[in-house]
Design a protein around this motif. Structure first.
Motif, PDB file in Angstrom:
ATOM      1  N   PRO A 157     -23.409  20.075 -25.794  1.00  0.00           N
ATOM      2  CA  PRO A 157     -23.076  19.244 -26.964  1.00  0.00           C
ATOM      3  C   PRO A 157     -23.144  17.747 -26.656  1.00  0.00           C
ATOM      4  N   VAL A 158     -23.545  16.984 -27.668  1.00  0.00           N
ATOM      5  CA  VAL A 158     -23.569  15.527 -27.526  1.00  0.00           C
ATOM      6  C   VAL A 158     -22.145  15.005 -27.367  1.00  0.00           C
ATOM      7  N   GLU A 159     -21.230  15.538 -28.164  1.00  0.00           N
ATOM      8  CA  GLU A 159     -19.826  15.157 -28.083  1.00  0.00           C
ATOM      9  C   GLU A 159     -19.030  16.356 -27.597  1.00  0.00           C
ATOM     10  N   MET A 160     -18.346  16.191 -26.489  1.00  0.00           N
ATOM     11  CA  MET A 160     -17.497  17.251 -25.973  1.00  0.00           C
ATOM     12  C   MET A 160     -16.125  17.183 -26.642  1.00  0.00           C
ATOM     13  N   GLU A 161     -15.354  18.259 -26.510  1.00  0.00           N
ATOM     14  CA  GLU A 161     -14.002  18.262 -27.026  1.00  0.00           C
ATOM     15  C   GLU A 161     -13.140  17.255 -26.261  1.00  0.00           C
ATOM     16  N   ASN A 162     -12.019  16.850 -26.845  1.00  0.00           N
ATOM     17  CA  ASN A 162     -11.127  15.907 -26.164  1.00  0.00           C
ATOM     18  C   ASN A 162     -10.534  16.512 -24.905  1.00  0.00           C
ATOM     19  N   GLU A 163     -10.259  17.807 -24.960  1.00  0.00           N
ATOM     20  CA  GLU A 163      -9.652  18.491 -23.821  1.00  0.00           C
ATOM     21  C   GLU A 163     -10.465  19.740 -23.513  1.00  0.00           C
ATOM     22  N   TYR A 164     -10.848  19.902 -22.253  1.00  0.00           N
ATOM     23  CA  TYR A 164     -11.611  21.086 -21.858  1.00  0.00           C
ATOM     24  C   TYR A 164     -11.600  21.235 -20.348  1.00  0.00           C
ATOM     25  N   LEU A 165     -11.962  22.428 -19.904  1.00  0.00           N
ATOM     26  CA  LEU A 165     -12.130  22.715 -18.485  1.00  0.00           C
ATOM     27  C   LEU A 165     -13.612  22.940 -18.225  1.00  0.00           C
ATOM     28  N   LEU A 166     -14.086  22.483 -17.075  1.00  0.00           N
ATOM     29  CA  LEU A 166     -15.488  22.680 -16.727  1.00  0.00           C
ATOM     30  C   LEU A 166     -15.593  23.136 -15.277  1.00  0.00           C
ATOM     31  N   VAL A 167     -16.170  24.308 -15.084  1.00  0.00           N
ATOM     32  CA  VAL A 167     -16.464  24.807 -13.746  1.00  0.00           C
ATOM     33  C   VAL A 167     -17.947  24.581 -13.496  1.00  0.00           C
ATOM     34  N   ASN A 168     -18.269  23.831 -12.444  1.00  0.00           N
ATOM     35  CA  ASN A 168     -19.666  23.664 -12.048  1.00  0.00           C
ATOM     36  C   ASN A 168     -19.919  24.578 -10.858  1.00  0.00           C
ATOM     37  N   ILE A 169     -20.666  25.637 -11.094  1.00  0.00           N
ATOM     38  CA  ILE A 169     -20.824  26.698 -10.093  1.00  0.00           C
ATOM     39  C   ILE A 169     -21.371  26.190  -8.762  1.00  0.00           C
ATOM     40  N   PRO A 170     -22.498  25.471  -8.719  1.00  0.00           N
ATOM     41  CA  PRO A 170     -23.025  25.036  -7.412  1.00  0.00           C
ATOM     42  C   PRO A 170     -22.115  24.046  -6.685  1.00  0.00           C
ATOM     43  N   GLU A 171     -21.222  23.401  -7.431  1.00  0.00           N
ATOM     44  CA  GLU A 171     -20.309  22.418  -6.835  1.00  0.00           C
ATOM     45  C   GLU A 171     -19.049  23.087  -6.290  1.00  0.00           C
ATOM     46  N   PHE A 172     -18.752  24.301  -6.771  1.00  0.00           N
ATOM     47  CA  PHE A 172     -17.526  25.020  -6.395  1.00  0.00           C
ATOM     48  C   PHE A 172     -16.283  24.220  -6.782  1.00  0.00           C
ATOM     49  N   LYS A 173     -16.316  23.620  -7.984  1.00  0.00           N
ATOM     50  CA  LYS A 173     -15.202  22.794  -8.445  1.00  0.00           C
ATOM     51  C   LYS A 173     -14.848  23.124  -9.897  1.00  0.00           C
ATOM     52  N   LEU A 174     -13.544  22.971 -10.197  1.00  0.00           N
ATOM     53  CA  LEU A 174     -13.043  23.034 -11.567  1.00  0.00           C
ATOM     54  C   LEU A 174     -12.584  21.640 -11.946  1.00  0.00           C
ATOM     55  N   HIS A 175     -13.126  21.103 -13.061  1.00  0.00           N
ATOM     56  CA  HIS A 175     -12.768  19.790 -13.557  1.00  0.00           C
ATOM     57  C   HIS A 175     -11.908  19.940 -14.802  1.00  0.00           C
ATOM     58  N   ILE A 176     -10.820  19.205 -14.876  1.00  0.00           N
ATOM     59  CA  ILE A 176      -9.929  19.257 -16.017  1.00  0.00           C
ATOM     60  C   ILE A 176     -10.018  17.930 -16.758  1.00  0.00           C
ATOM     61  N   TYR A 177     -10.336  18.002 -18.076  1.00  0.00           N
ATOM     62  CA  TYR A 177     -10.520  16.807 -18.881  1.00  0.00           C
ATOM     63  C   TYR A 177      -9.460  16.726 -19.978  1.00  0.00           C
ATOM     64  N   GLU A 178      -8.950  15.529 -20.164  1.00  0.00           N
ATOM     65  CA  GLU A 178      -7.995  15.251 -21.234  1.00  0.00           C
ATOM     66  C   GLU A 178      -8.377  13.921 -21.860  1.00  0.00           C
ATOM     67  N   ASN A 179      -8.435  13.894 -23.209  1.00  0.00           N
ATOM     68  CA  ASN A 179      -8.894  12.691 -23.920  1.00  0.00           C
ATOM     69  C   ASN A 179     -10.241  12.224 -23.396  1.00  0.00           C
ATOM     70  N   ASN A 180     -11.104  13.205 -23.120  1.00  0.00           N
ATOM     71  CA  ASN A 180     -12.471  12.955 -22.661  1.00  0.00           C
ATOM     72  C   ASN A 180     -12.540  12.247 -21.313  1.00  0.00           C
TER      73      ASN A 180
END
Length: 554
Positions: free
Chosen positions: A319-342
């Protein structure tokens, strides 16, 4: 090419367009009775007295066949404009042409793609620039140029912003793709009097990575990265080696090293630069020049450029615009990113699926946290791993706090002759809550067709590895308690103390999350992080290879 447009003689072009304006306006009034363009359409900015005839579009598409979807885009654009010209007005050529041409040239240089550069406009420009031609000929050529520009814009937009690949599910990508509105994009372009930079319908991650593509193209033009060769297995602070000259040159080019001293001495600044490079590559940040570090340093510039381009393709799908709050796992990075207010608020390590048992790429909505979960053993694991353990050790289930069921009825495992089964077991296995439960003390549910979820794990030592592909597909979280408390931060009924109280027991408790939280399980091997640093990772599941065949044909 479009650049030829700016070779027009200003007075000649203006006189031609004014003639078109006067004569075509009279012609429309006298002959076909068509409504004149609606003067309220962008009246303050882009009203044009020039208008197409009702049959111009039909004639153009008859002579220039295009796909049905492209034809519909062009027709919709002019229908909404009441057939007004978009690229010309009564004053001549609009600045939209210069802006579009700049975008075309930028795309061609960054992506080395000439497929959108040849619009075959030169002959039309010559005809428009010839005073001796009759008005009918001039009007015909002006219309041809107008419609070619619009058609070419939609071709450009679809390729640059929609992506080369149309069916990303064939590439194991199941995050939904939304159709982008190129009508609004073209409206914005042709209605601007200030020739503002075209606002691209892409997300912030795409914009950042595209900037890096330009930087890596510049490095490529200067000769690329120097080759690193050494007979030493490892170089440490204070060491001397001729290869350090090239290493410093590489790290200087990428911005990891501020100043290139061109000596063969392993300095403090080189050690710090090496750590920065290792961090960007997902390596152990020890500041040592070892085999793994040299392997990454020796990846040619064209390999990195292709890696960037493949991930730009993936970024066109999100999406061009992501939600204000979301979780993103990047598989090759082996990381979970937590986003709040973008904005990213914190990151934690994860373990993902092995190559043979890949973690799926999709979007879900986290709806529940389960404390002290049971683990329902997947059938595939029961038929292989559990059965193999039982054949070697009949007490395996008891030792691992596990139960066996026939349908909904619990069965005594000692009453079963496990050696009679080879491929399929007609029973279900379940592990009870506890410290040794394969899911740890909590799991995070977001319903999906792939049976993937986030969970705790008793195998904490796995997070110490830089390559964390060990699971059967689900995602193990290094800091599950922190994640749980974060997700429940606005729920007064579930304070950290309350969560701890439940975790001290072995009683399974489910907690509903309202509202649900989007979870993206994604796959990026090249991206720009929140600190503006270019990151690369290895192609864990060989999905870059698959995508490369789609995008580059090899």
């Amino acid at each position: 090419s479009l650049i030829t447009i700016f070779m027009f003689k200003k007075t000649t072009l203006l006189s031609i367009l004014l003639a078109i304006l006067i004569v075509s306006g009279c012609k429309k009034k006298e002959t076909n009775g068509q409504n004149l363009p609606d003067s309220t359409f962008n009246a303050a900015e882009n009203y044009s007295g020039l208008a197409l005839d009702s049959t111009d579009l039909q004639t153009f598409f008859k002579n220039n066949p295009v796909s049905d979807s492209l034809r519909s885009e062009v027709q919709e654009f002019y229908n909404r404009r009441n057939l007004q010209y978009a690229w010309f007005n009564q004053y001549g050529v609009t600045c939209a042409i210069a802006t579009f041409n700049a975008r075309l040239q930028s795309y061609r240089l960054d992506f080395e793609d000439n497929s959108l550069n040849n619009l075959q406009l030169d002959s039309l420009i010559i005809l428009l620039n010839t005073d001796e031609k009759s008005f009918i000929s001039q009007k015909k050529q002006a219309t041809q140029l107008e419609l070619l520009l619009t058609t070419s814009f939609f071709k450009y937009a679809e390729k640059v912003y929609g992506g080369t690949t149309k069916n990303s599910s064939n590439l194991e990508w199941f995050i939904p793709r939304k159709k982008k509105n190129y009508q609004i994009l073209l409206d914005t372009l042709v209605s601007s009097l200030k020739c503002d930079k075209l606002q691209e319908p892409v997300n912030q991650y795409y914009i950042r990575l595209k900037e890096q593509l330009s930087k890596y193209r510049a490095i490529e033009k200067k000769g690329g990265f120097p080759l690193i060769t050494t007979k030493k297995k490892e170089l440490l602070l204070g060491a001397s080696d001729s290869c350090l000259v090239n290493i410093k040159q590489h790290l200087f080019l990428t911005g990891d090293l501020a100043m290139n001293d061109k000596t063969i001495i392993f300095t403090d600044s080189l050690s710090n630069a090496t750590k920065r490079f290792q961090r960007r590559m997902g390596l152990a940040e020890n500041g040592k020049i070892n085999k793994a570090t040299i392997l990454e340093l020796n990846k040619p510039i064209d390999v990195r450029i292709r890696q960037i381009m493949l991930n730009l393709e993936r970024l066109r799908w999100i999406p061009v615009e992501m939600e204000n709050e979301y979780l993103l796992v990047n598989i090759p990075e082996f990381k979970l990113h937590i986003y709040e207010n973008n904005k990213q608020v914190w990151v934690t390590n994860v373990v993902v699926g092995q190559t043979a048992r890949k973690t799926s790429i999709f979007k879900g909505n986290m709806s529940q946290i389960i404390l002290n979960p049971y683990w329902g053993v997947p059938t595939s694991i029961g038929n292989t791993e559990i059965l193999a353990h039982l054949k070697r050790n009949s007490n395996y289930l008891a030792q691992n706090n596990m139960e066996v069921f026939s349908g909904d009825k619990e069965v005594n495992p000692n009453s079963i002759n496990w050696n009679q089964y080879t491929k399929s077991v007609p029973y279900n296995f379940r592990q009870k809550p506890g410290e040794d439960n394969a899911l740890g003390k909590m799991k995070f549910m977001f319903p999906n067709n792939f049976h993937i979820y986030l969970h705790d794990t008793p195998s904490k030592h796995l997070f110490e590895s830089t390559n964390r592909a060990f699971s059967h597909g689900c995602i193990r979280v290094e800091n599950p308690l922190k994640l749980a408390n974060y997700l429940l931060r606005n729920n007064p009924e579930w304070s950290p103390d309350k969560v701890d109280e439940i975790l001290q027991t072995d009683k399974q408790i489910g907690i509903r999350l309202k509202p649900t939280i989007p979870v993206y399980i994604a796959y990026f091997t090249a991206w720009v992080d929140v600190n503006g640093q270019m990151n690369f990772r290895n192609d864990l599941y060989h999905l870059d290879e698959q995508l490369s065949k789609e995008v580059f044909g090899k």
